[in-house]
Structure formats: C-alpha cells, structure tokens
Design a protein around this motif. Structure first.
Motif, short mmCIF file in Angstrom:
data_model
loop_
_atom_site.label_atom_id
_atom_site.label_comp_id
_atom_site.label_asym_id
_atom_site.label_seq_id
_atom_site.Cartn_x
_atom_site.Cartn_y
_atom_site.Cartn_z
N LYS A 224 75.43 92.58 -33.56
CA LYS A 224 76.26 93.70 -32.94
C LYS A 224 77.23 93.14 -31.99
CE LYS A 224 72.77 97.25 -32.91
NZ LYS A 224 71.98 98.21 -31.93
N GLU A 225 78.00 91.95 -32.33
CA GLU A 225 78.87 91.38 -31.47
C GLU A 225 80.00 91.60 -32.30
OE1 GLU A 225 78.19 87.55 -29.10
OE2 GLU A 225 76.34 87.47 -30.18
N GLY A 226 80.30 92.13 -33.53
CA GLY A 226 81.41 92.27 -34.30
C GLY A 226 81.37 91.71 -35.37
N ASP A 227 82.23 91.98 -36.55
CA ASP A 227 82.29 91.49 -37.67
C ASP A 227 82.91 89.92 -37.60
OD1 ASP A 227 81.51 93.61 -38.82
OD2 ASP A 227 83.52 94.62 -39.40
N GLY A 228 83.92 89.97 -36.56
CA GLY A 228 84.63 88.86 -36.35
C GLY A 228 83.73 87.53 -36.05
N MET A 229 82.78 87.93 -35.20
CA MET A 229 81.64 86.85 -34.74
C MET A 229 80.95 86.56 -36.01
SD MET A 229 80.12 85.24 -32.37
CE MET A 229 80.60 86.03 -30.99
N ILE A 230 80.42 87.52 -36.90
CA ILE A 230 79.75 86.88 -38.06
C ILE A 230 80.74 86.19 -39.03
CG2 ILE A 230 78.37 87.88 -40.25
CD1 ILE A 230 77.94 90.38 -38.17
N VAL A 231 81.81 86.30 -39.21
CA VAL A 231 82.73 85.52 -40.24
C VAL A 231 83.06 84.46 -39.73
CG1 VAL A 231 85.00 85.64 -40.98
CG2 VAL A 231 83.83 87.84 -40.92
N ASP A 232 83.29 84.30 -38.39
CA ASP A 232 83.78 82.90 -37.66
C ASP A 232 82.47 82.07 -37.86
OD1 ASP A 232 86.32 83.67 -37.44
OD2 ASP A 232 86.22 84.15 -35.32
N THR A 233 81.41 82.54 -37.19
CA THR A 233 80.27 81.58 -37.34
C THR A 233 79.75 81.25 -38.76
OG1 THR A 233 78.74 83.39 -37.13
CG2 THR A 233 79.22 82.36 -35.31
N GLY A 234 79.93 82.10 -39.72
CA GLY A 234 79.71 81.52 -41.02
C GLY A 234 80.42 80.51 -41.59
N ARG A 235 81.83 80.93 -41.23
CA ARG A 235 82.92 79.93 -41.52
C ARG A 235 82.66 78.47 -40.93
NH1 ARG A 235 89.18 79.96 -40.11
NH2 ARG A 235 89.93 77.59 -40.90
N MET A 236 82.05 78.41 -39.65
CA MET A 236 81.85 77.10 -39.23
C MET A 236 80.67 76.49 -39.61
SD MET A 236 82.68 74.95 -36.89
CE MET A 236 83.92 75.35 -35.84
N GLU A 237 79.56 77.30 -39.94
CA GLU A 237 78.29 76.85 -40.82
C GLU A 237 78.87 76.10 -41.90
OE1 GLU A 237 73.82 78.18 -41.93
OE2 GLU A 237 75.51 79.57 -41.48
N ARG A 238 79.49 76.94 -43.02
CA ARG A 238 79.91 76.30 -43.93
C ARG A 238 80.39 75.07 -43.82
NH1 ARG A 238 81.01 81.81 -44.82
NH2 ARG A 238 83.06 81.56 -44.67
N GLN A 239 81.59 74.88 -42.91
CA GLN A 239 82.46 73.71 -42.49
C GLN A 239 81.73 72.59 -42.42
OE1 GLN A 239 86.44 74.25 -40.52
NE2 GLN A 239 85.60 72.22 -39.34
N LEU A 240 80.79 72.81 -41.38
CA LEU A 240 79.98 71.67 -40.97
C LEU A 240 79.15 71.05 -42.00
CD1 LEU A 240 78.78 72.66 -37.43
CD2 LEU A 240 80.55 71.19 -38.01
N LYS A 241 78.52 71.90 -42.96
CA LYS A 241 77.71 71.49 -44.15
C LYS A 241 78.56 70.70 -45.20
CE LYS A 241 74.32 75.39 -44.03
NZ LYS A 241 73.80 76.38 -44.79
N GLU A 242 79.83 71.18 -45.26
CA GLU A 242 80.81 70.73 -46.31
C GLU A 242 81.17 69.24 -45.85
OE1 GLU A 242 84.02 73.41 -46.60
OE2 GLU A 242 82.62 74.90 -47.89
N GLN A 243 81.37 69.15 -44.50
CA GLN A 243 81.59 67.94 -43.67
C GLN A 243 80.64 66.80 -43.86
OE1 GLN A 243 84.42 69.95 -40.40
NE2 GLN A 243 82.92 68.40 -39.51
N GLY A 244 79.45 67.42 -44.27
CA GLY A 244 78.34 66.33 -44.17
C GLY A 244 77.30 66.12 -43.05
N HIS A 245 77.39 67.10 -41.96
CA HIS A 245 76.50 67.28 -41.05
C HIS A 245 75.10 67.48 -41.51
CE1 HIS A 245 75.95 66.84 -36.73
NE2 HIS A 245 75.01 67.59 -36.97
N PRO A 246 73.99 66.85 -41.30
CA PRO A 246 72.95 67.05 -41.87
C PRO A 246 72.28 68.45 -41.40
CG PRO A 246 72.56 65.00 -40.81
CD PRO A 246 74.02 65.62 -40.41
N ARG A 247 71.81 69.11 -42.62
CA ARG A 247 71.29 70.60 -42.33
C ARG A 247 70.21 70.61 -41.45
NH1 ARG A 247 72.62 73.97 -47.92
NH2 ARG A 247 74.59 72.86 -48.33
N GLU A 248 69.19 69.71 -41.47
CA GLU A 248 68.13 69.84 -40.54
C GLU A 248 68.57 69.57 -39.11
OE1 GLU A 248 68.54 65.36 -41.94
OE2 GLU A 248 68.83 67.37 -42.93
N ASN A 249 69.76 69.10 -38.92
CA ASN A 249 70.38 68.88 -37.41
C ASN A 249 71.06 70.28 -37.10
OD1 ASN A 249 69.03 66.71 -37.06
ND2 ASN A 249 70.83 65.20 -37.41
#
Length: 279
Positions: A224-249
């Motif tokens: 309930k923090e707004g669409d922007g919060m959901i979009v931006d955190t999703g983008r950061m999650e995808r980016q960190l995974k693509e950069q190779g940060h271990p998913r278990e971390n």
C-alpha cells in the motif's frame, strides 16, 4: 493515480522521522539498556552536530563478549515514544526479547536524523526539487567518525560481516548507498520502504559500485506504499540478480497491507534481523 501516490510519498517523506520539534509530552519508553551519549558528534563538511543513541545487550556489563553492530538511521524513532515522531520501532524491546529467547545479541548505534536536513543528508544524489546531496558526507561521518568511536570504546565485532547499516524511506536509500559504497565496512543492509524514486542514479551507482558478493541485502516494502514503490523495488531486485549478486544473499519482501510508516517497520524489524544474521 501515479502522481497522487508520488505526492503522498513526498508528504510522508517530509514528515516521518523528523526531529522532535513538535511537542511530545509522553513518558520515555526506552529500556534501561538504552542511553544517549553525553556529547554530540560533529559532521565534518556540514557544520552540524548529531546526537547518537546507544543500545547495549542486557548482559553487556556482566560479560566479556564482543557483539555485532547495527548502525541505524532516525535514532529518535528507534527506542523511545517520547522522541519518536510517529511511533517508535521498539528496537530495544525486540532485541531484549531476542537476546533472552535466542541468545542473539547486538549493539545498536542510533544516529538521530537532521530534521529539516534529513532528506539531503540521506541522499548521495542531488534532487532539483529538494536540494543538494549530502549523503556522501553523511556516510563518511558514520564510517570515519562514529564507527571508530564505537569500535574503540565498546566490545564490538568490527568486521564487515558483523556490521549492518539500516534505514527506512530515505534512510533506506542511504543504507543501500552505504552497502555499495563501502563494501569493506558493511556486509549487511536492512532497507525498508526505500525511496528509490528520489533519484534514478541509485540504479547506475549500484551497477558501478557493487556490494560484496557475500553481502546480505534485505529489502522490505508494503503493497500500500504506491505503485512507484512496487515498480522501483522490482527493478532493483532484477538488476541485482542480473549483476550476479547471489540470490541466497538477497531478500525482497512485499508485505500485504503494509503502509509507509513506523508500524510496518516495527513489525518487520525482527524477521529482517533474524534473516540478516542467520548462521
């Protein structure tokens, strides 16, 4: 609708976690093992002073153990209803109970925010609407002034794997920045309701300054923090995974019904700290 959500986020950002300039005549709720250090620390380059609040484990005086350290933003809101702007996190009660039940113990360094300077101090990137970027100086202050004092005067475990940086909203932004800017200092970050909308440079910086691969990143937000919060955190999650940060971390948690407030951050503090410091 997006503008409405963004505007609401700005209002919440401006009013949440500010200095207790508004009268608050409530009795202190801080536990006995919380203290306010008897002097203020100087922020070099900003000509400001800052109060620091300290939580020590309940048995600190009776043991010779060393402890991991949590560096937390918005110190006024962590331990005491009398100083909190919109409710406290209850960090002292939560950690006292955790120490008793699971023998998981920490030192907490709560650094008060700068009131009307909070947004600027918590952003490493300039925003034309809100003003200059002071986040780099602020994190340098933690790393070069506050942390050495704590390590020299208290029984800490000073290594990165035992040092966490924690914050919410703009405090979440500066925690994210610190983890990536100082991988040799911080290897754990609790990032609650991060205001990634404040500057898109957070995404570019995270690419050019990667966190250590063993760094643990816990990002939590409410749906309930707004669409922007959901979009931006999703983008950061995808980016960190693509950069190779271990998913278990990495842990990105979306809380159903969660709103942008201390009630959510208090509720989610315990599971976040347990995940960050799981054996």
């Amino acid at each position: 609708m997006k503008f409405k959500c963004a505007f609401l986020s700005v209002l919440l950002l401006l009013c949440a976690c500010t200095e207790g300039s508004k009268a608050n005549i409530q009795p202190s709720t801080a536990a006995a093992n919380v203290e306010v250090l008897p002097f203020k620390f100087v922020l070099d380059g900003l000509d400001r002073q800052r109060t620091v609040r300290l939580y020590l484990p309940p048995d600190y005086a009776l043991s010779s153990d060393a402890y991991p350290v949590l560096y937390m933003q918005d110190g006024q809101n962590l331990f005491d209803q009398a100083t909190a702007y919109a409710g406290e996190w209850g960090v002292d009660e939560t950690l006292n109970e955790l120490a008793q039940q699971q023998a998981l113990k920490f030192i907490v360094v709560g650094i008060d925010n700068g009131g009307d300077k909070r947004i600027n101090e918590y952003s490493p990137w300039e925003n034309k609407r809100f003003g200059p970027a002071e986040g780099e100086l602020y994190v340098n202050f933690i790393v070069e002034v506050v942390k050495p004092f704590i390590d020299n005067n208290y029984r800490t475990k000073p290594e990165p794997q035992d040092t966490a940086i924690i914050g919410s909203s703009m405090g979440g932004v500066i925690a994210h920045y610190a983890l990536h800017a100082y991988p040799q200092v911080f290897a754990k970050a609790m990032i609650f309701s991060p205001a990634y909308w404040y500057s898109s440079e957070v995404f570019e910086f995270s690419k050019s300054h990667k966190a250590a691969l063993n760094a643990k990143i816990y990002v939590m937000f409410g749906d309930k923090e707004g669409d922007g919060m959901i979009v931006d955190t999703g983008r950061m999650e995808r980016q960190l995974k693509e950069q190779g940060h271990p998913r278990e971390n990495m842990q990105f948690k979306r809380v159903v019904g969660g709103e942008h407030n201390e009630a959510l951050w208090r509720q989610e503090f315990l599971p976040a700290i347990q995940w960050l410091f799981a054996p």
